[in-house]
Design a protein around this motif. Structure first.
Motif, PDB file in Angstrom:
ATOM      1  N   LEU A  43       8.312 -17.602  -7.718  1.00  0.00           N
ATOM      2  CA  LEU A  43       9.496 -17.085  -8.367  1.00  0.00           C
ATOM      3  C   LEU A  43      10.754 -17.699  -7.772  1.00  0.00           C
ATOM      4  O   LEU A  43      11.763 -17.863  -8.434  1.00  0.00           O
ATOM      5  CB  LEU A  43       9.512 -15.567  -8.153  1.00  0.00           C
ATOM      6  CG  LEU A  43      10.200 -14.728  -9.182  1.00  0.00           C
ATOM      7  CD1 LEU A  43       9.633 -15.011 -10.554  1.00  0.00           C
ATOM      8  CD2 LEU A  43       9.984 -13.268  -8.839  1.00  0.00           C
TER       9      LEU A  43
ATOM     10  N   GLU B  77       4.336   0.412  -1.398  1.00  0.00           N
ATOM     11  CA  GLU B  77       5.248   1.160  -0.542  1.00  0.00           C
ATOM     12  C   GLU B  77       4.562   2.412   0.004  1.00  0.00           C
ATOM     13  O   GLU B  77       4.692   2.748   1.179  1.00  0.00           O
ATOM     14  CB  GLU B  77       6.498   1.556  -1.340  1.00  0.00           C
ATOM     15  CG  GLU B  77       7.511   2.285  -0.478  1.00  0.00           C
ATOM     16  CD  GLU B  77       8.915   2.183  -1.042  1.00  0.00           C
ATOM     17  OE1 GLU B  77       9.469   1.066  -0.959  1.00  0.00           O
ATOM     18  OE2 GLU B  77       9.439   3.177  -1.560  1.00  0.00           O
TER      19      GLU B  77
ATOM     20  N   GLY C  84       1.208 -13.065  -2.526  1.00  0.00           N
ATOM     21  CA  GLY C  84       2.459 -12.359  -2.334  1.00  0.00           C
ATOM     22  C   GLY C  84       2.228 -11.011  -1.662  1.00  0.00           C
ATOM     23  O   GLY C  84       2.929 -10.642  -0.710  1.00  0.00           O
ATOM     24  N   VAL C  85       1.224 -10.299  -2.136  1.00  0.00           N
ATOM     25  CA  VAL C  85       0.896  -8.995  -1.555  1.00  0.00           C
ATOM     26  C   VAL C  85       0.500  -9.162  -0.089  1.00  0.00           C
ATOM     27  O   VAL C  85       0.896  -8.387   0.777  1.00  0.00           O
ATOM     28  CB  VAL C  85      -0.248  -8.324  -2.359  1.00  0.00           C
ATOM     29  CG1 VAL C  85      -0.739  -7.074  -1.662  1.00  0.00           C
ATOM     30  CG2 VAL C  85       0.221  -7.995  -3.765  1.00  0.00           C
TER      31      VAL C  85
ATOM     32  N   ASP D  82       0.683  -2.788 -13.223  1.00  0.00           N
ATOM     33  CA  ASP D  82       1.888  -3.561 -13.485  1.00  0.00           C
ATOM     34  C   ASP D  82       2.709  -3.708 -12.209  1.00  0.00           C
ATOM     35  O   ASP D  82       2.596  -2.895 -11.297  1.00  0.00           O
ATOM     36  CB  ASP D  82       2.722  -2.853 -14.550  1.00  0.00           C
ATOM     37  CG  ASP D  82       2.224  -3.175 -15.939  1.00  0.00           C
ATOM     38  OD1 ASP D  82       1.924  -4.346 -16.191  1.00  0.00           O
ATOM     39  OD2 ASP D  82       2.136  -2.251 -16.766  1.00  0.00           O
ATOM     40  N   VAL D  83       3.562  -4.736 -12.185  1.00  0.00           N
ATOM     41  CA  VAL D  83       4.276  -5.024 -10.935  1.00  0.00           C
ATOM     42  C   VAL D  83       5.159  -3.894 -10.439  1.00  0.00           C
ATOM     43  O   VAL D  83       5.256  -3.658  -9.241  1.00  0.00           O
ATOM     44  CB  VAL D  83       5.128  -6.315 -10.988  1.00  0.00           C
ATOM     45  CG1 VAL D  83       4.259  -7.511 -10.737  1.00  0.00           C
ATOM     46  CG2 VAL D  83       5.917  -6.432 -12.251  1.00  0.00           C
ATOM     47  N   THR D  84       5.824  -3.173 -11.343  1.00  0.00           N
ATOM     48  CA  THR D  84       6.694  -2.105 -10.847  1.00  0.00           C
ATOM     49  C   THR D  84       5.859  -0.968 -10.263  1.00  0.00           C
ATOM     50  O   THR D  84       6.250  -0.335  -9.289  1.00  0.00           O
ATOM     51  CB  THR D  84       7.615  -1.553 -11.957  1.00  0.00           C
ATOM     52  OG1 THR D  84       6.817  -1.085 -13.033  1.00  0.00           O
ATOM     53  CG2 THR D  84       8.564  -2.612 -12.458  1.00  0.00           C
ATOM     54  N   ILE D  85       4.667  -0.743 -10.835  1.00  0.00           N
ATOM     55  CA  ILE D  85       3.772   0.287 -10.291  1.00  0.00           C
ATOM     56  C   ILE D  85       3.140  -0.229  -8.998  1.00  0.00           C
ATOM     57  O   ILE D  85       2.969   0.513  -8.027  1.00  0.00           O
ATOM     58  CB  ILE D  85       2.672   0.646 -11.326  1.00  0.00           C
ATOM     59  CG1 ILE D  85       3.299   0.983 -12.682  1.00  0.00           C
ATOM     60  CG2 ILE D  85       1.820   1.794 -10.828  1.00  0.00           C
ATOM     61  CD1 ILE D  85       4.246   2.166 -12.676  1.00  0.00           C
ATOM     62  N   GLN D  86       2.815  -1.525  -8.974  1.00  0.00           N
ATOM     63  CA  GLN D  86       2.284  -2.133  -7.759  1.00  0.00           C
ATOM     64  C   GLN D  86       3.257  -1.923  -6.598  1.00  0.00           C
ATOM     65  O   GLN D  86       2.860  -1.580  -5.483  1.00  0.00           O
ATOM     66  CB  GLN D  86       2.059  -3.625  -7.973  1.00  0.00           C
ATOM     67  CG  GLN D  86       1.875  -4.405  -6.693  1.00  0.00           C
ATOM     68  CD  GLN D  86       1.450  -5.841  -6.934  1.00  0.00           C
ATOM     69  OE1 GLN D  86       0.367  -6.111  -7.421  1.00  0.00           O
ATOM     70  NE2 GLN D  86       2.316  -6.781  -6.604  1.00  0.00           N
ATOM     71  N   ALA D  87       4.542  -2.112  -6.878  1.00  0.00           N
ATOM     72  CA  ALA D  87       5.544  -1.938  -5.832  1.00  0.00           C
ATOM     73  C   ALA D  87       5.516  -0.513  -5.292  1.00  0.00           C
ATOM     74  O   ALA D  87       5.629  -0.291  -4.082  1.00  0.00           O
ATOM     75  CB  ALA D  87       6.935  -2.277  -6.380  1.00  0.00           C
ATOM     76  N   GLN D  88       5.338   0.463  -6.192  1.00  0.00           N
ATOM     77  CA  GLN D  88       5.257   1.858  -5.748  1.00  0.00           C
ATOM     78  C   GLN D  88       4.042   2.083  -4.844  1.00  0.00           C
ATOM     79  O   GLN D  88       4.137   2.706  -3.791  1.00  0.00           O
ATOM     80  CB  GLN D  88       5.124   2.797  -6.952  1.00  0.00           C
ATOM     81  CG  GLN D  88       6.345   2.862  -7.857  1.00  0.00           C
ATOM     82  CD  GLN D  88       6.074   3.685  -9.119  1.00  0.00           C
ATOM     83  OE1 GLN D  88       4.950   4.115  -9.372  1.00  0.00           O
ATOM     84  NE2 GLN D  88       7.113   3.904  -9.914  1.00  0.00           N
TER      85      GLN D  88
ATOM     86  N   GLU E 195       3.396  -9.753   2.245  1.00  0.00           N
ATOM     87  CA  GLU E 195       4.228  -8.580   2.406  1.00  0.00           C
ATOM     88  C   GLU E 195       3.584  -7.490   3.253  1.00  0.00           C
ATOM     89  O   GLU E 195       4.265  -6.736   3.931  1.00  0.00           O
ATOM     90  CB  GLU E 195       4.511  -8.029   1.015  1.00  0.00           C
ATOM     91  CG  GLU E 195       5.615  -7.039   0.998  1.00  0.00           C
ATOM     92  CD  GLU E 195       6.058  -6.812  -0.416  1.00  0.00           C
ATOM     93  OE1 GLU E 195       5.723  -5.768  -0.958  1.00  0.00           O
ATOM     94  OE2 GLU E 195       6.720  -7.706  -0.974  1.00  0.00           O
TER      95      GLU E 195
END
Lengths: 354, 365
Positions: free
Chosen positions: A268, A202, A223-224, A193-199, A227
């Motif tokens: 987005l 990082e 997007g990935v 999921d996106v919030t886990i992807q962000a973790q 970044e």
């Protein structure tokens, strides 16, 4: 163990790599003449749709190609040494020690009958003189490094007891436990999921700084890529079609396929009425067009496209496999193919946009 | 302006002609804001059984735990959330594919859960679905013609020739070659299979389609083709969509309003532009900030949430998001915030909705 040969030259240099699969229905040229380099501590993004050969390229670097696949040509130099000359035993030492890989689906890449700690410990023991106990200590250390709370307890748990994000952290911990020079990450966040992807992203950025490690990041998520990476390689039907610095690729893409990819994703931060599309579908690997592989779907198709274009210099550190001039114009005046010719070249199951 | 959408224009075998769809367009032209679908306090719990003989109740997974919203005719309501938030279960309950625990769903004034089987069959003509996985949702032993025509047959179009003509028309409308009517699903690519699924959903000329992750299994270049097709068909057939997806960019592209779900509840519901530019729930804000922007020159504020999603079998007390929320206060642990209108129809279930600031963004040089 990594500081020995950090002299001149890139960390990884792939030259003319061809990995083909010899199936009953014919030869699939999954990777067909791919060349690129990754510098020390740099991050390279490999982008493309399913079937473009990006995963096979990474498995070729790991020498994990199995029958009916075979690396038929080319060279893969890591720290100046050609991996294709190595014996299976030598490769076993290189894997994990110099190159590690993490996969898309952590559940299928972890062994369900061993605890997470045992699996990491095994990798450590394989590559160092560590004892079982030292291996376990290292495993706990790595698990807490990748941000798993209560690492000591988690090390004794089995993969099924962890969530998807946690499992991916275990994979990363295992891949990094032997301090590799190069980490190959094949769609490391696609299943998350996106919030886990962000973790996870990082974490990867963090560890990249700390360990001065190079990353080859394979993904279809632009997007990935924007970044995470310094340089981008775009693949299509087994070939690299464009290569350049990340800002060049996103700001000034040259190849019509790259342009199409960038324009066809809903964003987005921008709202459009209608998405641009790349018409048609990826050609079947058994029935590739002659000449430029993208010509059937290309909005700029020219007669010269029946001749396969080489990688051409577009700018400094920017190359593209397209006949268009660096400014994006047709190279010389010539008649467009007749509708009949276009029709004959069209694939069987082409979907025409309405 | 008083024209009413009626079920009567659905009778007969109009499906084979384009004329009727045009008539329907006219008939519906004047209708603007009637809610087509109303979901009221919908709850779906899955019991966890275990123990000796596996019959004692150990608890329940609260997949959907009190969700209310309406869908206006002609609009697209997007529903986003991470895995396990209950969005797919919600879609299935609305379709009556699984029974609800409590609550009601009203479609054109008819209470869906109280219909008998004959009435339900009639209502199902108007409510269709496009599933996520185009590989699993098509029967591999049926040809495209049989798959797309099955609904027509079930609903009374028994004449084979008539049915085939209708199917050919549908294939054309979704951008497939009519010659492929006798082919089987495995002969098609993922994008083409999804078009077959869409043709099947359209066959009975429904008013409302639940799209459950219709493009998430597709490659980027094919995804945009299918999204464009869905919006063309919406215009052509005056369709209303409930669009369920985890990809916020895809949802924004297609939706007029968007609801954000977290652990079985709606956290926020607002006009799409408003929600994306002005999120009023910390979860929405974190979700938006987590999405990488495909532009290396833009750097956006990133809110990295701690920890994982709590288990829906044992959701946190008070506000369900308080365990991961960067704005959480004492009150959030004890009191559950209601979904309230904070102005202009923007609904947020947060005690501090007014204090949520927009995401910061800057251009890197």
């Amino acid at each position: 163990m990594t500081t020995v040969s950090r002299s001149v030259g890139p960390l990884l240099e792939i030259q003319g790599l061809k990995t083909h699969f010899f199936t009953q229905d014919g030869t699939v040229r999954a990777v067909d003449g791919v060349s690129f380099q990754i510098g020390h501590a740099k991050t390279l993004g490999v982008v493309g749709e399913s079937g473009c050969g990006k995963s096979i390229t990474s498995l070729s670097v790991m020498r994990l190609i199995e029958r009916p696949g075979k690396i038929v040509e080319g060279s893969i130099k890591l720290n100046g040494e050609d991996l294709l000359d190595k014996s299976d035993e030598e490769m076993r030492d290189i894997r994990g020690d110099q190159v590690s890989m993490i996969f898309q689906e952590p559940m299928t890449s972890l062994n369900p009958v061993f605890t997470c700690g045992e699996q990491i410990s095994e990798a450590v023991q394989q590559h160092t003189a560590a004892s079982r106990r030292e291996g376990m200590d290292r495993a706990v250390e790595m698990l807490s490094l990748v941000g798993i709370p209560d690492a000591k307890r988690r090390a004794r748990e089995y993969p099924h007891q962890l969530s998807g994000g946690m499992r991916q952290r275990v994979m990363i911990a295992m891949a990094l436990s032997t301090d590799p020079d190069l980490l190959i990450a094949d769609e490391p966040t696609t299943a998350l999921d996106v919030t886990i992807q962000a973790q996870i992203l990082e974490l990867m950025r963090d560890l990249r700084e700390k360990n001065r490690m190079a990353i080859m990041l394979i993904t279809h998520d632009l997007g990935v890529v924007a970044e995470m990476v310094d340089e981008v390689v775009v693949m299509y039907a087994g070939k690299v079609v464009e290569r350049g610095d990340v800002r060049t690729i996103f700001g000034n893409p040259h190849h019509p396929y790259t342009q199409g990819l960038l324009h066809s994703i809903p964003r987005l931060d921008e709202r459009v009425d209608r998405l641009e599309v790349i018409k048609g579908t990826v050609p079947s690997p058994y029935n590739l067009p002659t000449g430029c592989l993208f010509k059937r779907r290309c909005p700029f198709r020219m007669p010269i496209c029946d001749v396969a274009p080489p990688m051409r210099q577009i700018g400094e550190e920017h190359t593209s496999r397209c006949w268009l001039t660096p400014a994006g114009e047709a190279p010389e005046v010539g008649a467009d193919p007749t509708p009949e010719e276009a029709e004959a070249a069209g694939e069987q199951l082409t979907v025409e946009p309405r | 302006m008083t024209t009413q959408p009626t079920a009567t224009d659905m009778t007969g075998s109009e499906t084979s002609s384009g004329q009727t769809s045009a008539e329907r367009t006219v008939a519906r032209g004047g209708v603007a804001a009637a809610p087509l679908l109303a979901v009221d306090d919908l709850v779906k719990h899955f019991e966890i059984r275990g123990g000796l003989m596996g019959i004692s109740k150990l608890g329940a997974v609260r997949a959907v735990d009190g969700v209310s919203f309406t869908v206006t005719e002609g609009e697209t309501l997007g529903l986003v959330g991470e895995s396990g938030c209950g969005k797919t279960t919600l879609g299935k309950v609305i379709l009556r594919l699984i029974p609800p625990t409590s609550g009601s769903v009203t479609f054109e004034g008819k209470p869906l859960f109280e219909l008998n089987s004959r009435e339900l069959k009639a209502a199902r003509r108007d409510i269709q679905v496009v599933f996520q996985d185009p590989y699993a949702s098509l029967n591999p032993r049926m040809s495209v013609g049989e798959i797309v025509g099955e609904g027509l047959y079930v609903h009374g179009m028994t004449n084979k020739r008539e049915r085939e003509a209708a199917v050919r028309d549908l294939l054309k409308r979704v951008g497939l070659n009519q010659q492929h009517i006798h082919r089987y699903p495995h002969e098609f690519s993922g994008g083409q299979r999804q078009r077959i699924g869409i043709a099947r959903a359209l066959a009975l000329r429904p008013k409302f389609i639940v799209c459950d992750e219709p493009v998430s299994a597709l490659d980027v270049s094919v995804q945009s083709q299918v999204l464009n097709l869905l919006s063309d068909l919406q215009d052509e057939f005056q369709l209303t969509y409930l669009f369920i997806a985890h990809n916020l960019a895809v949802v924004r592209h297609l939706s007029s309003r968007v609801g954000v779900m977290y652990l079985g509840k709606l956290a926020e519901l607002a006009e799409a532009d408003d929600l994306y530019e002005n999120p009023r729930h910390p979860y929405t804000k974190a979700l938006l900030s987590a999405i990488p922007i495909p532009d290396p020159t833009v750097r956006r504020e990133r809110i990295v949430l701690k920890g994982d999603l709590p288990s829906p079998a044992n959701p946190p007390s008070g506000c369900r998001f308080h365990t991961r929320c960067p704005m959480a206060q004492e009150i959030c642990k004890v009191e559950e915030p209601p979904l309230r209108d904070i102005g202009g129809g923007h609904l947020s279930a947060c005690h501090f909705a007014e204090d949520v600031t927009p995401l910061k963004e800057r251009r890197a040089s």
